[in-house]
Design an enzyme around this catalytic site. Structure first.
Site, mmCIF file in Angstrom:
data_model
loop_
_atom_site.group_PDB
_atom_site.id
_atom_site.type_symbol
_atom_site.label_atom_id
_atom_site.label_comp_id
_atom_site.label_asym_id
_atom_site.label_seq_id
_atom_site.Cartn_x
_atom_site.Cartn_y
_atom_site.Cartn_z
ATOM 1 N N ARG A 88 -25.555 76.747 21.514
ATOM 2 C CA ARG A 88 -25.159 78.156 21.620
ATOM 3 C C ARG A 88 -26.079 78.900 22.576
ATOM 4 O O ARG A 88 -25.654 79.833 23.249
ATOM 5 C CB ARG A 88 -25.246 78.841 20.240
ATOM 6 C CG ARG A 88 -24.150 78.453 19.287
ATOM 7 C CD ARG A 88 -24.233 79.316 18.044
ATOM 8 N NE ARG A 88 -24.345 80.712 18.424
ATOM 9 C CZ ARG A 88 -24.860 81.682 17.670
ATOM 10 N NH1 ARG A 88 -25.299 81.406 16.464
ATOM 11 N NH2 ARG A 88 -24.920 82.916 18.088
ATOM 12 N N ARG A 145 -27.555 91.397 8.286
ATOM 13 C CA ARG A 145 -27.116 91.847 9.601
ATOM 14 C C ARG A 145 -25.837 92.693 9.570
ATOM 15 O O ARG A 145 -24.794 92.318 10.124
ATOM 16 C CB ARG A 145 -26.929 90.663 10.540
ATOM 17 C CG ARG A 145 -28.198 89.877 10.714
ATOM 18 C CD ARG A 145 -28.026 88.738 11.673
ATOM 19 N NE ARG A 145 -28.338 89.116 13.036
ATOM 20 C CZ ARG A 145 -28.265 88.272 14.064
ATOM 21 N NH1 ARG A 145 -27.878 87.056 13.884
ATOM 22 N NH2 ARG A 145 -28.581 88.674 15.273
ATOM 23 N N PRO A 146 -25.906 93.855 8.949
ATOM 24 C CA PRO A 146 -24.738 94.725 8.928
ATOM 25 C C PRO A 146 -24.493 95.391 10.290
ATOM 26 O O PRO A 146 -25.296 95.230 11.213
ATOM 27 C CB PRO A 146 -25.123 95.773 7.885
ATOM 28 C CG PRO A 146 -26.613 95.792 7.884
ATOM 29 C CD PRO A 146 -27.065 94.423 8.269
ATOM 30 N N VAL A 147 -23.376 96.140 10.394
ATOM 31 C CA VAL A 147 -23.103 96.871 11.644
ATOM 32 C C VAL A 147 -23.028 98.380 11.398
ATOM 33 O O VAL A 147 -22.433 99.109 12.171
ATOM 34 C CB VAL A 147 -21.811 96.374 12.340
ATOM 35 C CG1 VAL A 147 -22.013 95.002 12.945
ATOM 36 C CG2 VAL A 147 -20.632 96.383 11.390
ATOM 37 N N ASP A 148 -23.627 98.817 10.281
ATOM 38 C CA ASP A 148 -23.536 100.236 9.918
ATOM 39 C C ASP A 148 -24.074 101.165 11.018
ATOM 40 O O ASP A 148 -23.527 102.243 11.248
ATOM 41 C CB ASP A 148 -24.281 100.489 8.588
ATOM 42 C CG ASP A 148 -25.725 99.992 8.615
ATOM 43 O OD1 ASP A 148 -25.965 98.922 9.200
ATOM 44 O OD2 ASP A 148 -26.602 100.677 8.066
ATOM 45 N N LEU A 149 -25.118 100.740 11.728
ATOM 46 C CA LEU A 149 -25.693 101.615 12.765
ATOM 47 C C LEU A 149 -24.703 101.804 13.912
ATOM 48 O O LEU A 149 -24.576 102.908 14.468
ATOM 49 C CB LEU A 149 -27.008 101.017 13.295
ATOM 50 C CG LEU A 149 -28.116 100.789 12.263
ATOM 51 C CD1 LEU A 149 -29.279 100.044 12.887
ATOM 52 C CD2 LEU A 149 -28.599 102.120 11.703
ATOM 53 N N LYS A 206 -29.154 84.550 27.535
ATOM 54 C CA LYS A 206 -27.982 84.664 26.655
ATOM 55 C C LYS A 206 -27.808 86.090 26.174
ATOM 56 O O LYS A 206 -26.708 86.653 26.221
ATOM 57 C CB LYS A 206 -28.147 83.737 25.439
ATOM 58 C CG LYS A 206 -27.128 83.970 24.347
ATOM 59 C CD LYS A 206 -27.359 83.084 23.152
ATOM 60 C CE LYS A 206 -28.218 83.682 22.073
ATOM 61 N NZ LYS A 206 -27.594 84.769 21.291
ATOM 62 N N ARG A 211 -21.808 86.722 16.335
ATOM 63 C CA ARG A 211 -21.896 88.100 15.900
ATOM 64 C C ARG A 211 -21.855 89.094 17.060
ATOM 65 O O ARG A 211 -21.349 90.209 16.929
ATOM 66 C CB ARG A 211 -23.231 88.237 15.147
ATOM 67 C CG ARG A 211 -23.441 89.501 14.471
ATOM 68 C CD ARG A 211 -24.856 89.541 13.947
ATOM 69 N NE ARG A 211 -25.372 90.874 14.126
ATOM 70 C CZ ARG A 211 -25.082 91.891 13.361
ATOM 71 N NH1 ARG A 211 -24.316 91.722 12.311
ATOM 72 N NH2 ARG A 211 -25.562 93.081 13.620
ATOM 73 N N CYS A 223 -24.773 86.342 7.630
ATOM 74 C CA CYS A 223 -25.265 85.463 8.688
ATOM 75 C C CYS A 223 -26.469 84.748 8.127
ATOM 76 O O CYS A 223 -27.188 85.283 7.293
ATOM 77 C CB CYS A 223 -25.652 86.302 9.891
ATOM 78 S SG CYS A 223 -26.629 85.413 11.081
ATOM 79 N N ILE A 249 -38.194 91.737 11.281
ATOM 80 C CA ILE A 249 -36.853 92.089 11.794
ATOM 81 C C ILE A 249 -35.757 91.580 10.863
ATOM 82 O O ILE A 249 -34.861 92.326 10.469
ATOM 83 C CB ILE A 249 -36.632 91.523 13.220
ATOM 84 C CG1 ILE A 249 -37.775 91.933 14.155
ATOM 85 C CG2 ILE A 249 -35.271 91.966 13.767
ATOM 86 C CD1 ILE A 249 -37.839 93.373 14.549
HETATM 87 C C1 UD1 Z 1 -30.151 90.912 18.841
HETATM 88 C C2 UD1 Z 1 -30.239 89.557 19.484
HETATM 89 C C3 UD1 Z 1 -30.934 88.574 18.541
HETATM 90 C C4 UD1 Z 1 -32.300 89.121 18.136
HETATM 91 C C5 UD1 Z 1 -32.173 90.535 17.574
HETATM 92 C C6 UD1 Z 1 -33.510 91.189 17.306
HETATM 93 C C7 UD1 Z 1 -28.312 89.483 20.916
HETATM 94 C C8 UD1 Z 1 -26.968 88.911 21.188
HETATM 95 N N1 UD1 Z 1 -28.894 89.093 19.766
HETATM 96 O O1 UD1 Z 1 -29.358 90.785 17.672
HETATM 97 O O2 UD1 Z 1 -31.095 87.333 19.227
HETATM 98 O O3 UD1 Z 1 -32.854 88.296 17.134
HETATM 99 O O4 UD1 Z 1 -31.470 91.374 18.537
HETATM 100 O O5 UD1 Z 1 -34.281 91.207 18.453
HETATM 101 O O6 UD1 Z 1 -28.849 90.214 21.721
HETATM 102 N N2 UD1 Z 1 -29.255 96.207 11.508
HETATM 103 C C9 UD1 Z 1 -28.744 97.036 10.560
HETATM 104 N N3 UD1 Z 1 -27.580 97.699 10.847
HETATM 105 C C10 UD1 Z 1 -26.932 97.564 12.041
HETATM 106 C C11 UD1 Z 1 -27.478 96.716 13.011
HETATM 107 C C12 UD1 Z 1 -28.666 96.036 12.726
HETATM 108 O O7 UD1 Z 1 -29.298 97.183 9.469
HETATM 109 O O8 UD1 Z 1 -25.888 98.189 12.235
HETATM 110 C C13 UD1 Z 1 -30.512 95.475 11.218
HETATM 111 C C14 UD1 Z 1 -30.351 93.957 11.270
HETATM 112 O O9 UD1 Z 1 -29.868 93.448 10.056
HETATM 113 C C15 UD1 Z 1 -31.760 93.505 11.581
HETATM 114 C C16 UD1 Z 1 -32.296 94.637 12.474
HETATM 115 O O10 UD1 Z 1 -31.451 95.760 12.232
HETATM 116 O O11 UD1 Z 1 -32.518 93.450 10.401
HETATM 117 C C17 UD1 Z 1 -32.305 94.335 13.952
HETATM 118 O O12 UD1 Z 1 -31.027 93.882 14.329
HETATM 119 P P1 UD1 Z 1 -30.460 94.078 15.791
HETATM 120 O O13 UD1 Z 1 -31.559 94.527 16.706
HETATM 121 O O14 UD1 Z 1 -29.231 94.893 15.719
HETATM 122 O O15 UD1 Z 1 -30.081 92.594 16.179
HETATM 123 P P2 UD1 Z 1 -28.790 92.082 16.944
HETATM 124 O O16 UD1 Z 1 -28.385 93.075 17.976
HETATM 125 O O17 UD1 Z 1 -27.778 91.597 15.980
#
Ligand code: UD1
Length: 419
Positions: free
Chosen positions: A398, A121-125, A22, A92, A116, A328
């Site tokens: 899912r 799980r923000p998207v700031d990065l 997935k 997401r 979530c 995580i």
């Molecule tokens: C992906 C996987 C999910 C997995 C996760 C961690 C997919 C579709 N989903 O989710 O199944 O559990 O990796 O291996 O591949 N974060 C920030 N800012 C950001 C982005 C992330 O603070 O802009 C934080 C998140 O809140 C979290 C950590 O970084 O605490 C890791 O998140 P991330 O690796 O981005 O997970 P996803 O890509 O959402």
């Protein structure tokens, strides 16, 4: 609402074929937006999330055609650059269209994912890295708007935190940017390698694949290709736990042991025998008792957060105490109260769960609280005395391809009922 009923006590034995991942399929689908030529993805799992991502693509004007396990995405012309709220809310990973859309069309609007269940799980990065590549980002009416009328330009980006999604979004965006992009502190999950391999087959110039530093030389355009989706390591890890918990013997065909080094290490310490074979993994276990073993979730190649709930279900029937640290996501222990309803003894201390092994679990009415938690309930049900009834199973659909059929075929008593 459908429910899953599991009758515990059966030993699992036989072969299970592992599906495409997935978490690889979703970014690969988004990659189709980078080219006006067809992208054919084979070994596509039959999952609700794949359907949701395909619907999102259709909404952008992409033609989507499925033929058995192959899906062709043709983004010859895009009719929209807006990812609507209802799809982003359900999944997401929809945010993964942001990078490809800005890179190809110079603009994109994606609804903010919002909160979530498993953490903020923000998207700031994602956003700050796209800004470093020259995108103008504004947040308006719950949408992120990214604009780069003259295209994105290469940049030297160091992610302050390892993020799978941000690495994927930026990797895709950088393929069509002007000049060189370096992604430092990139995530190294196998799904990112799979995406990078596909992008290279589409004409992208990427080096450092499989490391924490990806270097991308932008090219003016990409072309189509045919790409098989890598095997789902989380599905394989889940069934490996099922073999150990039921003292069974499962051959997991298509599974990649090199993608599961940390979980396999824990399985062996627990008492299972894991044989790494060419193109498959065999897991069997005849130990009288399983041995409780501590573990900590971290980015790849360490233990994946997406297997934490399943391994916790296993530790709940092991002998001794296991300390499980989740680094995580800040709120990924929602399965603890559900396992407790089945007789598990687990307490939470900040970001650690302390699991005191009990002699056995008993069937109960439980709910699936998120995708991986849902399958942890199935695993617990496989060894519980009596029947376990699992509600909210839309989470399971899912991310698990035909889970009841796969488990029934190796001896589990599991069925879906409408209620
Ligand atoms: C992906 C996987 C999910 C997995 C996760 C961690 C997919 C579709 N989903 O989710 O199944 O559990 O990796 O291996 O591949 N974060 C920030 N800012 C950001 C982005 C992330 O603070 O802009 C934080 C998140 O809140 C979290 C950590 O970084 O605490 C890791 O998140 P991330 O690796 O981005 O997970 P996803 O890509 O959402």
């Amino acid at each position: 609402m459908a429910k899953i009923l599991v009758q515990g006590g059966n030993r699992l034995e036989g072969k299970i074929t592992i599906s495409g991942a997935k978490n690889a399929a979703l970014p690969l689908i988004a990659a189709a937006l980078l080219t006006d030529k067809p992208l054919v993805l084979t070994n596509m799992p039959g999952l609700d999330d794949v359907q949701t991502m395909s619907n999102l693509m259709k909404g952008l004007g992409v033609s989507v055609e499925r033929d058995r396990d192959a899906v062709t995405f043709d983004a010859a012309r895009l009719s929209s650059t807006k990812a609507p709220e209802e799809l982003v809310r359900t999944m997401r990973a929809s945010v993964l269209v942001l990078g490809p859309l800005v890179a190809r069309e110079g603009k994109a609007q994606v609804a903010l994912p919002g909160g979530c269940a498993i953490g903020a799980r923000p998207v700031d990065l994602h956003l700050s890295a796209l800004e470093q590549m020259g995108a103008d980002i504004t947040i308006r009416d719950g949408f992120v708007e990214a604009v780069a009328p003259d295209g994105l330009r290469g940049a030297f980006i160091t992610f302050p935190k390892v993020s799978v999604g941000a690495t994927e979004n930026l990797l895709m965006a950088a393929t069509l940017a002007k000049g060189e992009t370096v992604l430092n502190n990139a995530a190294q999950e196998p799904e990112i390698t799979d995406l990078a391999d596909c992008l290279r087959a589409m004409g992208a110039n990427i080096t450092g694949i499989g490391t924490s530093r990806l270097t991308i030389q932008g090219v003016p355009s990409l072309h189509g290709t045919v790409h098989p989706v890598v095997a789902d390591r989380i599905e394989a890890g889940t069934f490996a736990v099922a073999a150990a918990m039921t003292r069974g013997d499962l051959l997991l065909e298509n599974a990649r042991a090199d993608h599961l080094t940390a979980p396999i290490d824990i399985l062996r310490r627990v008492g299972a025998t894991v044989l790494e074979q060419e193109g498959s993994i065999r897991v069997h276990c005849s130990a009288d008792t399983l041995t409780a073993t501590d573990f900590t979730t971290e980015p790849f190649p360490a233990f994946p957060t997406d297997l934490q709930a399943q391994f916790m279900a296993m530790m709940s029937i092991a002998s001794g105490t296991a300390v499980i640290r989740e680094t995580i996501f800040e709120n990924r222990f929602m399965h603890v109260p559900e396992l407790t309803r089945m007789g598990a003894s687990i307490s939470i201390n900040d970001r650690s769960a302390i699991v005191r092994g009990v002699g056995g679990l008993t069937g109960a009415h439980v709910i699936a609280t998120d995708l991986r938690a849902s399958v942890a309930m199935v695993l617990a049900g496989l060894v519980a005395e009596g029947q376990t009834e699992i509600g909210n199973i839309y989470h399971l659909d899912r991310g698990y391809d035909q889970v009841e059929a796969k488990l029934s075929a190796v001896g589990a008593s599991i069925q879906r009922v409408e209620s």
